[in-house]
Scaffold this active site. Structure first.
Site, PDB file in Angstrom:
ATOM      1  N   GLY A 144       0.831  -1.248   0.115  1.00 15.96           N
ATOM      2  CA  GLY A 144      -0.042  -0.082  -0.049  1.00 15.96           C
ATOM      3  C   GLY A 144       0.947   1.198   0.029  1.00 15.96           C
TER       4      GLY A 144
ATOM      5  N   ARG B 283       0.963  -5.052  -5.492  1.00 16.21           N
ATOM      6  CA  ARG B 283       0.930  -6.091  -4.756  1.00 16.21           C
ATOM      7  C   ARG B 283       1.252  -7.170  -5.600  1.00 16.21           C
ATOM      8  NH1 ARG B 283      -0.877  -4.338   0.118  1.00 16.21           N
ATOM      9  NH2 ARG B 283      -2.501  -2.787   0.189  1.00 16.21           N
TER      10      ARG B 283
ATOM     11  N   GLY C 200       4.528  -6.927   4.238  1.00 16.94           N
ATOM     12  CA  GLY C 200       4.516  -7.789   3.261  1.00 16.94           C
ATOM     13  C   GLY C 200       5.834  -7.774   2.550  1.00 16.94           C
TER      14      GLY C 200
ATOM     15  N   THR D 255       4.132   2.633   5.506  1.00 12.74           N
ATOM     16  CA  THR D 255       2.760   2.098   5.529  1.00 12.74           C
ATOM     17  C   THR D 255       2.059   2.914   6.333  1.00 12.74           C
ATOM     18  OG1 THR D 255       1.337   0.236   6.149  1.00 12.74           O
ATOM     19  CG2 THR D 255       3.633   0.334   7.130  1.00 12.74           C
TER      20      THR D 255
ATOM     21  N   ASP E 241       2.307  -0.796  11.439  1.00 19.35           N
ATOM     22  CA  ASP E 241       2.183  -1.844  12.121  1.00 19.35           C
ATOM     23  C   ASP E 241       3.699  -2.974  12.000  1.00 19.35           C
ATOM     24  OD1 ASP E 241       2.050  -2.280   9.391  1.00 19.35           O
ATOM     25  OD2 ASP E 241       0.596  -3.946   9.344  1.00 19.35           O
TER      26      ASP E 241
ATOM     27  N   ARG F 238     -26.930  12.542  15.931  1.00 21.79           N
ATOM     28  CA  ARG F 238     -26.704  11.384  15.240  1.00 21.79           C
ATOM     29  C   ARG F 238     -25.550  10.542  15.852  1.00 21.79           C
ATOM     30  NH1 ARG F 238     -27.846  13.091   9.081  1.00 21.79           N
ATOM     31  NH2 ARG F 238     -30.228  12.306   9.017  1.00 21.79           N
TER      32      ARG F 238
ATOM     33  N   GLY G 251      -6.754  -0.059   8.482  1.00 19.73           N
ATOM     34  CA  GLY G 251      -5.718  -0.701   9.435  1.00 19.73           C
ATOM     35  C   GLY G 251      -6.417  -2.268   9.172  1.00 19.73           C
TER      36      GLY G 251
ATOM     37  N   SER H 271     -25.232  13.201  20.624  1.00 15.77           N
ATOM     38  CA  SER H 271     -24.524  12.724  19.717  1.00 15.77           C
ATOM     39  C   SER H 271     -23.346  11.981  19.947  1.00 15.77           C
ATOM     40  CB  SER H 271     -24.402  13.767  18.299  1.00 15.77           C
ATOM     41  OG  SER H 271     -23.347  14.702  18.762  1.00 15.77           O
TER      42      SER H 271
ATOM     43  N   MET I 251      -8.974   7.516   0.956  1.00 12.21           N
ATOM     44  CA  MET I 251      -8.585   8.763   1.037  1.00 12.21           C
ATOM     45  C   MET I 251      -7.636   8.929   2.305  1.00 12.21           C
ATOM     46  SD  MET I 251     -11.505  10.676   3.419  1.00 12.21           S
ATOM     47  CE  MET I 251     -10.703  12.056   3.674  1.00 12.21           C
TER      48      MET I 251
HETATM   49  N1  ADP Z   1       5.480 -14.290   1.842  1.00  8.90           N
HETATM   50  C1  ADP Z   1       5.782 -13.646   0.572  1.00  8.90           C
HETATM   51  N2  ADP Z   1       6.958 -14.160  -0.301  1.00  8.90           N
HETATM   52  C2  ADP Z   1       7.359 -13.291  -1.172  1.00  8.90           C
HETATM   53  N3  ADP Z   1       6.927 -11.880  -1.375  1.00  8.90           N
HETATM   54  C3  ADP Z   1       5.913 -11.559  -0.559  1.00  8.90           C
HETATM   55  C4  ADP Z   1       5.629 -12.275   0.471  1.00  8.90           C
HETATM   56  N4  ADP Z   1       4.603 -11.580   1.308  1.00  8.90           N
HETATM   57  C5  ADP Z   1       4.575 -10.402   0.634  1.00  8.90           C
HETATM   58  N5  ADP Z   1       5.332 -10.447  -0.465  1.00  8.90           N
HETATM   59  C6  ADP Z   1       5.544  -9.118  -1.423  1.00  8.90           C
HETATM   60  O1  ADP Z   1       5.349  -7.919  -0.878  1.00  8.90           O
HETATM   61  C7  ADP Z   1       4.190  -7.366  -1.575  1.00  8.90           C
HETATM   62  C8  ADP Z   1       3.779  -6.132  -0.526  1.00  8.90           C
HETATM   63  O2  ADP Z   1       3.118  -7.009   0.472  1.00  8.90           O
HETATM   64  P1  ADP Z   1       1.627  -6.339   1.036  1.00  8.90           P
HETATM   65  O3  ADP Z   1       1.230  -7.193   2.154  1.00  8.90           O
HETATM   66  O4  ADP Z   1       0.719  -6.264  -0.204  1.00  8.90           O
HETATM   67  O5  ADP Z   1       1.885  -4.865   1.320  1.00  8.90           O
HETATM   68  P2  ADP Z   1       2.778  -4.296   2.610  1.00  8.90           P
HETATM   69  O6  ADP Z   1       4.213  -4.436   2.135  1.00  8.90           O
HETATM   70  O7  ADP Z   1       2.412  -2.587   2.583  1.00  8.90           O
HETATM   71  O8  ADP Z   1       2.444  -4.890   3.845  1.00  8.90           O
HETATM   72  C9  ADP Z   1       3.364  -8.360  -1.950  1.00  8.90           C
HETATM   73  O9  ADP Z   1       2.596  -7.950  -3.162  1.00  8.90           O
HETATM   74  C10 ADP Z   1       4.392  -9.475  -2.362  1.00  8.90           C
HETATM   75  O10 ADP Z   1       4.879  -8.994  -3.820  1.00  8.90           O
HETATM   76  O1  FBP Z   2      -5.383  -0.680  -1.311  1.00  8.84           O
HETATM   77  P1  FBP Z   2      -5.852  -2.123  -1.021  1.00  8.84           P
HETATM   78  O2  FBP Z   2      -5.087  -3.022  -1.642  1.00  8.84           O
HETATM   79  O3  FBP Z   2      -7.162  -2.273  -1.200  1.00  8.84           O
HETATM   80  O4  FBP Z   2      -5.326  -2.390   0.267  1.00  8.84           O
HETATM   81  C1  FBP Z   2      -6.250  -1.786   1.528  1.00  8.84           C
HETATM   82  C2  FBP Z   2      -5.091  -1.827   2.794  1.00  8.84           C
HETATM   83  O5  FBP Z   2      -4.010  -1.149   2.634  1.00  8.84           O
HETATM   84  C3  FBP Z   2      -3.623  -0.478   3.788  1.00  8.84           C
HETATM   85  O6  FBP Z   2      -4.060   0.790   3.596  1.00  8.84           O
HETATM   86  C4  FBP Z   2      -2.228  -0.367   4.282  1.00  8.84           C
HETATM   87  O7  FBP Z   2      -1.716  -1.711   4.433  1.00  8.84           O
HETATM   88  P2  FBP Z   2      -0.294  -2.217   3.647  1.00  8.84           P
HETATM   89  O8  FBP Z   2       0.557  -0.847   4.058  1.00  8.84           O
HETATM   90  O9  FBP Z   2      -0.146  -3.338   4.543  1.00  8.84           O
HETATM   91  O10 FBP Z   2      -0.511  -2.257   2.203  1.00  8.84           O
HETATM   92  C5  FBP Z   2      -4.641  -1.105   4.782  1.00  8.84           C
HETATM   93  O11 FBP Z   2      -4.953  -0.076   5.881  1.00  8.84           O
HETATM   94  C6  FBP Z   2      -5.490  -1.615   3.985  1.00  8.84           C
HETATM   95  O12 FBP Z   2      -6.456  -2.418   4.901  1.00  8.84           O
HETATM   96 MG    MG Z   3       1.176  -4.662   5.660  1.00  5.49          MG
END
Ligand code: ADP
Ligand code: FBP
Ligand code: MG
Length: 328
Positions: free
Chosen positions: A16, A77, A109, A131, A135, A168, A176, A221, A259
């Site tokens: 993200g 992603r 990720g 991010t 987290d 309201r 999150g 409210s 947003m």
């Molecule tokens: N277990 C995994 N092995 C290899 N690549 C991964 C794995 N988990 C996540 N990634 C890579 O990192 C990218 C971003 O992870 P994602 O969870 O979508 O967002 P964020 O890094 O913001 O948490 C994924 O789309 C994927 O390409």
């Molecule tokens: O834009 P997407 O792919 O729908 O993902 C939404 C998710 O991305 C976030 O905005 C950010 O999360 P990440 O940084 O793990 O990608 C989360 O709060 C939300 O759940």
């Molecule tokens: Mg994440």
């Protein structure tokens, strides 16, 4: 500084997007330039690594972006990077270009992918936490969190105006996926009656007790801030359940959504991004790998990626208590 452990690095933004990713990219590119390290940008996160979508970057490639939301490199992603074949393609491109270090700006990720890539192929990787969810362990704040928090606060303030005018109850969902940091802090900052977050086991009875107590003091409210990842129920279900027990309430739901991911980064996020982008490059130069650059108590620190993704920043329970005391 003794001789650098890296000569040619690549940088990508992944997962993200978050406000301040551009400021981090600028810091990486300009720090590399300062230390005579060649620097390539990779488009669309790990997809660009797999497809060989690299662009040579110099100080002027990152002009006018310190104040821009989103990421000029774009993000993705990438499903393919989760496969061994995809990562092999990515590594082959790195070898072809002579890349010996990779800066990965993203969330948990992204770091998981970076760690696996490092362990499979030995290429040096360093993470920069970007991010809005906050987290990631090993840094007090992630890049983008402060901006998103302020965006959520501004939006909830506006909802408060209309909630008050119509007596309201509003259930407001903030982002999150699994983390309640945005909900907790935006809720406290906007005087929410209740804040529901996934880190805590919530009960509908506690929420209803808060409504009843609020009624007793003449509160007409209320706003309840709910994290997207809340386990008890989603905002629509909460509204429905509440209506059943409080048929007189005029209830509305608002989902703030994406947003919260946009907009010009706050001062705090720009400073954090600049310091961490600098720290990522100097960390690679010093031979660090499989770590994340973070900021703790205003100091640049490096945490093993393994820890950054496995451990969790604890929710400060005091904030929930303070919010409860102050809301009624
Ligand atoms: N277990 C995994 N092995 C290899 N690549 C991964 C794995 N988990 C996540 N990634 C890579 O990192 C990218 C971003 O992870 P994602 O969870 O979508 O967002 P964020 O890094 O913001 O948490 C994924 O789309 C994927 O390409
Ligand atoms: O834009 P997407 O792919 O729908 O993902 C939404 C998710 O991305 C976030 O905005 C950010 O999360 P990440 O940084 O793990 O990608 C989360 O709060 C939300 O759940
Ligand atoms: Mg994440």
């Amino acid at each position: 500084m003794k001789e650098s452990a890296v000569k040619k690095i690549a940088v990508l933004t992944s997962g993200g997007d978050a406000p301040g990713m551009n400021a981090a990219l600028r810091a990486v590119v300009r720090t590399a330039n300062y230390y005579d390290i060649e620097c390539y940008g990779v488009r669309e996160g790990y997809n660009g690594l797999i497809n060989g979508d690299f662009l040579k970057m110099g100080p002027r490639s990152v002009k006018n972006i310190i104040n821009q939301g989103g990421t000029i490199l774009k993000s993705a992603r990438s499903m393919e990077f989760k496969t061994k074949e995809g990562r092999q393609k990515a590594y082959d491109h790195c070898v072809r270009l002579g890349i010996d270090g990779l800066v990965c700006i993203g969330g948990d990720g992204t770091f998981t992918g970076a760690k696996i890539f490092n362990e499979e192929f030995g290429i040096r990787v360093i993470g920069v936490p970007g991010t809005i969810d906050n987290d990631i362990f090993g840094t007090d704040n992630t890049i983008g969190y402060d901006t998103a928090l302020n965006t959520a606060m501004d939006a909830i303030d506006k909802i408060r105006d209309t909630a008050t005018s119509h007596n309201r109850v509003f259930f407001v969902e903030v982002m999150g996926r699994d983390a309640g940091f945005i909900a907790l802090n935006s809720g406290l900052a906007t005087g929410a009656l209740d804040i529901l977050i996934p880190e805590r086991k919530d009960s509908i009875e506690d929420l209803f007790t808060n409504f009843r107590n609020a009624e007793k003091t003449g509160k007409a409210s209320s706003i309840v801030v709910v994290a997207e990842g809340e386990k008890l129920a989603n905002v629509y279900e909460l509204a429905e359940k509440t209506k059943k027990d409080f048929p007189d309430y005029d209830i509305r739901v608002a989902i703030l959504g994406h947003m919260q991911r946009g907009g010009s980064p706050s001062c705090a996020d720009r400073v954090l991004a600049s310091r961490l982008g600098y720290g990522a490059v100097t960390g690679l130069m010093e031979g660090k790998t499989n770590v994340m650059a973070g900021m703790r108590s205003n100091d640049l620190v490096y945490t093993p990626i393994e820890e950054a993704i496995k451990k969790h920043n604890e929710i400060n329970e005091d904030l929930l208590l303070i919010s409860k005391i102050l809301a009624i």
